[in-house]
Design a protein around this motif. Structure first.
Motif: not given
Length: 201
Positions: A33-35, A132-138, A92-97
């Motif tokens: 998800l790059k948009t 344990d976590f997964m960053q999903i967006a910044w 805006q946010a960016f999906f970055r797992p």
């Protein structure tokens, strides 16, 4: 992961064809998800959502672009710009797992976070084990980090948490579940409707 979540990610411009359902971590890592993701306005003590610009600064940009120009062409150009890699900053946010394991001793990032993040404090806010976590967006706005816990009791639709770099993991907020999280952002078509309603009226 719920099919409704995958469908929403697709509507937001993502690709979920590599998702297998083997694990939450693997599924998140497989999503493309790059948009940019633009949050829908929320009600605040100072303004109602429907009275707020869909994206801060968009009204001014559109009004300048619309001077003597075709509305439809300007709208399409604006959407192309805002959903591109060159989009102007608008919260805006960016999906970055990204895997984040500050409390797992054998993990490569354990030493970097020792003494920085309190496991005891985090356990009071996030009732899961292991942590344990997964960053999903910044995000370029506040808060600027969104994450899920990989041991969430509902892996098909886990709780999304947020924190900010200024209060990193000392203040954590619940943002609802993953489905709610992705539904809180505009698709291109939804943003077009809002632009017509608010900006092009």
């Amino acid at each position: 992961m719920k099919q409704e979540i995958l469908d929403r990610i697709t509507a937001l411009g993502g690709y979920t064809g590599q998702v297998t359902g083997v694990s939450l971590q693997a599924d998140l890592a497989a999503i493309e998800l790059k948009t940019p993701l633009y949050p829908k306005p929320r009600d605040t003590p100072w303004a109602r959502a429907e009275e707020t610009e869909p994206i801060e600064g968009l009204g001014e940009y559109m009004q300048e672009a619309l001077t003597g120009a075709d509305t439809r062409a300007v709208l399409e150009h604006t959407l192309d710009l805002y959903f591109s890699a060159d989009a102007p900053s608008g919260g805006q946010a960016f999906f970055r797992p990204q895997l984040f394991t500050p409390f797992r001793k054998e993990a490569s990032d354990f030493a970097a976070w020792t003494g920085v993040i309190s496991e005891t404090a985090v356990r009071k806010m996030i009732p899961a084990d292991p942590l344990d976590f997964m960053q999903i967006a910044w995000s370029s706005g506040y808060p600027d980090v969104y994450f899920i816990c990989l041991s969430d009791k509902n892996p098909d639709n886990p709780t999304v948490y947020s924190t900010d770099h200024e209060v990193f993991f000392t203040e954590i907020e619940e943002e609802g579940n993953l489905e709610t999280f992705f539904n809180s952002f505009f698709t291109r078509d939804e943003l077009a409707v809002e632009i017509r309603r608010v900006v092009c009226k």
